[in-house]
Design a protein around this motif. Sequence first.
Motif, PDB file in Angstrom:
ATOM      1  N   PRO A 182      31.328  72.391  29.008  1.00  0.00           N
ATOM      2  CA  PRO A 182      31.541  71.260  28.387  1.00  0.00           C
ATOM      3  C   PRO A 182      30.092  70.933  28.040  1.00  0.00           C
ATOM      4  O   PRO A 182      29.863  70.410  26.813  1.00  0.00           O
ATOM      5  CB  PRO A 182      32.215  70.338  28.917  1.00  0.00           C
ATOM      6  CG  PRO A 182      33.146  71.068  30.008  1.00  0.00           C
ATOM      7  CD  PRO A 182      32.403  72.436  30.365  1.00  0.00           C
ATOM      8  N   LYS A 183      29.281  70.650  29.178  1.00  0.00           N
ATOM      9  CA  LYS A 183      27.801  70.302  28.775  1.00  0.00           C
ATOM     10  C   LYS A 183      27.005  71.004  27.806  1.00  0.00           C
ATOM     11  O   LYS A 183      26.455  70.424  27.119  1.00  0.00           O
ATOM     12  CB  LYS A 183      26.933  70.345  30.177  1.00  0.00           C
ATOM     13  CG  LYS A 183      25.742  69.725  30.135  1.00  0.00           C
ATOM     14  CD  LYS A 183      25.110  70.049  31.836  1.00  0.00           C
ATOM     15  CE  LYS A 183      23.650  69.338  31.646  1.00  0.00           C
ATOM     16  NZ  LYS A 183      23.107  69.415  33.018  1.00  0.00           N
ATOM     17  N   ARG A 184      27.136  72.271  27.726  1.00  0.00           N
ATOM     18  CA  ARG A 184      26.641  72.862  26.811  1.00  0.00           C
ATOM     19  C   ARG A 184      27.049  72.648  25.366  1.00  0.00           C
ATOM     20  O   ARG A 184      26.390  73.284  24.368  1.00  0.00           O
ATOM     21  CB  ARG A 184      26.475  74.509  26.946  1.00  0.00           C
ATOM     22  CG  ARG A 184      27.781  75.349  26.947  1.00  0.00           C
ATOM     23  CD  ARG A 184      28.423  75.813  25.641  1.00  0.00           C
ATOM     24  NE  ARG A 184      29.741  76.295  25.545  1.00  0.00           N
ATOM     25  CZ  ARG A 184      30.006  77.504  25.813  1.00  0.00           C
ATOM     26  NH1 ARG A 184      29.295  78.294  26.185  1.00  0.00           N
ATOM     27  NH2 ARG A 184      31.474  77.502  25.840  1.00  0.00           N
ATOM     28  N   ASN A 185      28.274  72.319  25.067  1.00  0.00           N
ATOM     29  CA  ASN A 185      28.811  72.107  23.601  1.00  0.00           C
ATOM     30  C   ASN A 185      27.743  70.999  22.997  1.00  0.00           C
ATOM     31  O   ASN A 185      27.832  71.206  21.731  1.00  0.00           O
ATOM     32  CB  ASN A 185      30.132  71.512  23.959  1.00  0.00           C
ATOM     33  CG  ASN A 185      31.177  72.481  24.377  1.00  0.00           C
ATOM     34  OD1 ASN A 185      30.850  73.634  24.417  1.00  0.00           O
ATOM     35  ND2 ASN A 185      32.355  72.103  24.574  1.00  0.00           N
ATOM     36  N   ARG A 186      27.044  70.062  23.558  1.00  0.00           N
ATOM     37  CA  ARG A 186      26.352  69.257  22.768  1.00  0.00           C
ATOM     38  C   ARG A 186      25.123  70.298  22.186  1.00  0.00           C
ATOM     39  O   ARG A 186      24.475  69.706  21.204  1.00  0.00           O
ATOM     40  CB  ARG A 186      25.909  67.987  23.722  1.00  0.00           C
ATOM     41  CG  ARG A 186      24.421  68.587  24.618  1.00  0.00           C
ATOM     42  CD  ARG A 186      24.357  67.445  25.703  1.00  0.00           C
ATOM     43  NE  ARG A 186      22.845  67.815  26.403  1.00  0.00           N
ATOM     44  CZ  ARG A 186      22.698  68.640  27.189  1.00  0.00           C
ATOM     45  NH1 ARG A 186      23.512  69.654  27.374  1.00  0.00           N
ATOM     46  NH2 ARG A 186      21.572  68.757  27.636  1.00  0.00           N
ATOM     47  N   ILE A 187      24.824  71.228  22.632  1.00  0.00           N
ATOM     48  CA  ILE A 187      23.661  71.960  22.205  1.00  0.00           C
ATOM     49  C   ILE A 187      24.230  72.951  21.092  1.00  0.00           C
ATOM     50  O   ILE A 187      23.412  72.684  19.986  1.00  0.00           O
ATOM     51  CB  ILE A 187      23.099  72.840  23.229  1.00  0.00           C
ATOM     52  CG1 ILE A 187      22.593  72.162  24.450  1.00  0.00           C
ATOM     53  CG2 ILE A 187      22.013  73.856  22.404  1.00  0.00           C
ATOM     54  CD1 ILE A 187      21.920  72.973  25.411  1.00  0.00           C
ATOM     55  N   ILE A 188      25.298  73.254  21.029  1.00  0.00           N
ATOM     56  CA  ILE A 188      26.046  73.911  20.011  1.00  0.00           C
ATOM     57  C   ILE A 188      26.320  72.992  18.619  1.00  0.00           C
ATOM     58  O   ILE A 188      25.918  73.537  17.755  1.00  0.00           O
ATOM     59  CB  ILE A 188      27.402  74.675  20.335  1.00  0.00           C
ATOM     60  CG1 ILE A 188      27.267  75.467  21.541  1.00  0.00           C
ATOM     61  CG2 ILE A 188      28.429  75.037  19.386  1.00  0.00           C
ATOM     62  CD1 ILE A 188      28.876  76.126  22.145  1.00  0.00           C
ATOM     63  N   SER A 189      26.794  71.748  19.059  1.00  0.00           N
ATOM     64  CA  SER A 189      26.824  70.977  17.764  1.00  0.00           C
ATOM     65  C   SER A 189      25.412  70.526  17.397  1.00  0.00           C
ATOM     66  O   SER A 189      25.244  70.239  16.198  1.00  0.00           O
ATOM     67  CB  SER A 189      27.812  69.719  17.973  1.00  0.00           C
ATOM     68  OG  SER A 189      27.383  69.087  19.317  1.00  0.00           O
ATOM     69  N   GLY A 190      24.482  70.069  18.420  1.00  0.00           N
ATOM     70  CA  GLY A 190      23.272  69.588  18.184  1.00  0.00           C
ATOM     71  C   GLY A 190      22.330  70.465  17.364  1.00  0.00           C
ATOM     72  O   GLY A 190      21.419  69.931  16.455  1.00  0.00           O
ATOM     73  N   ILE A 191      22.599  71.547  17.403  1.00  0.00           N
ATOM     74  CA  ILE A 191      21.497  72.458  16.827  1.00  0.00           C
ATOM     75  C   ILE A 191      21.969  72.854  15.307  1.00  0.00           C
ATOM     76  O   ILE A 191      20.982  73.637  14.543  1.00  0.00           O
ATOM     77  CB  ILE A 191      21.418  73.914  17.815  1.00  0.00           C
ATOM     78  CG1 ILE A 191      20.012  74.496  17.604  1.00  0.00           C
ATOM     79  CG2 ILE A 191      22.422  74.977  17.436  1.00  0.00           C
ATOM     80  CD1 ILE A 191      19.590  75.817  18.679  1.00  0.00           C
ATOM     81  N   ALA A 192      23.223  72.467  15.234  1.00  0.00           N
ATOM     82  CA  ALA A 192      23.754  73.001  13.586  1.00  0.00           C
ATOM     83  C   ALA A 192      23.787  71.780  12.653  1.00  0.00           C
ATOM     84  O   ALA A 192      24.016  70.642  13.118  1.00  0.00           O
ATOM     85  CB  ALA A 192      25.106  73.560  13.824  1.00  0.00           C
ATOM     86  N   LEU A 193      24.090  72.100  11.461  1.00  0.00           N
ATOM     87  CA  LEU A 193      24.110  71.104  10.502  1.00  0.00           C
ATOM     88  C   LEU A 193      25.564  70.747  10.493  1.00  0.00           C
ATOM     89  O   LEU A 193      25.751  69.492   9.937  1.00  0.00           O
ATOM     90  CB  LEU A 193      23.845  71.794   9.005  1.00  0.00           C
ATOM     91  CG  LEU A 193      22.261  72.170   8.806  1.00  0.00           C
ATOM     92  CD1 LEU A 193      22.034  72.937   7.643  1.00  0.00           C
ATOM     93  CD2 LEU A 193      21.614  70.742   8.619  1.00  0.00           C
TER      94      LEU A 193
END
Length: 337
Positions: A182-193
């Motif tokens: 779950p912690k890495r999910n902020r990177i998935i969403s944060g790196i994308a438009l």
Amino acid sequence: MDVQTLRQRLQHEPETLSHKLQASHFVAAQQKLDTALTWQAMADDHVIVTPDSSFYPPLLHEIDDAPTVLFCKGDVQSLLRPAIAIVGSRDASRNGLQQAYDFASQLAAAGLTIVSGMAAGIDGAAHQGCLAAGGNTLGILGTGVEQIYPRRHKQLFIDVRQQGCLVSEFWPDVKPFAGNFPKRNRIISGIALGTLLIEARRKSGSLITARLASEQGREVFAIPGNVLAGDHQGCHDLIKNGAKLVEDLADIIEELPPLLQAHLESLAIEPHLANQDSSELPFSRLLASVGYETTALDVVVEHSGITLDLVLEQLLELELQGWVAAVPGGYVRLKRS
């Protein structure tokens, strides 16, 4: 040693103890740094990216809890390209997997990088669709980049490294731990438009990514499904709460920033993809009898009005052409036109 004696010793040696602790922390930090630098020197495509690096993803700078270090394995240039995240169920249906594959392929062909989490199900299908279209894809990991998880994705890890980049904020040898995903999910969403959800159940982990995308000011897209099936309830809830309902590529493109949208439209992407006339479809009468949810063979025969022998013959041909797929309990249709 009694408590009073111990207290007196601590009172007389606070500075010494503090220095020892500081020295211990310094040694541990130095060891971690040496480990990271050793890993980076192992291959040309091992890169450690920090916020002051020219390769740090621009959109990550905007989120509140941006990672302070990214271990990258592959083409770090991929981190700088405009991207769309695709996430969803690990236990996806055949239709859901096909949707993830197709949307990733189309978005990649339009010049967008595809971001996902390398998990089984929707994640894996999205990465594979992007790779098949010759696009760039980012695999954001909940482990270190030297850990292949799930093991079935060994080849996918190799392919993403060659045609994109594996990315993690965790030290390279960190093994799978439930709390890190779950912690890495902020990177998935944060790196994308924006983030596209496919087949998300209520309380699905992918809904965490959708919530984070919304909090980060990013677009949230969702593909609807059968209202009677539980596989899509999370997507339906998102749509009720303002997520963009997606039926085709244009539904995503038209929500992107104007400059990027203009660039993509210059590549001859139509505003809305027109369906072919049903008369142009192969075995259109039979195809119209196969639903996007599992359709029993006897239902196909009844609705099409075609004999069983001919139905089986035509279904085999449609399956070979990628229009339908045989699944437990019958057949599902995979595409509209």
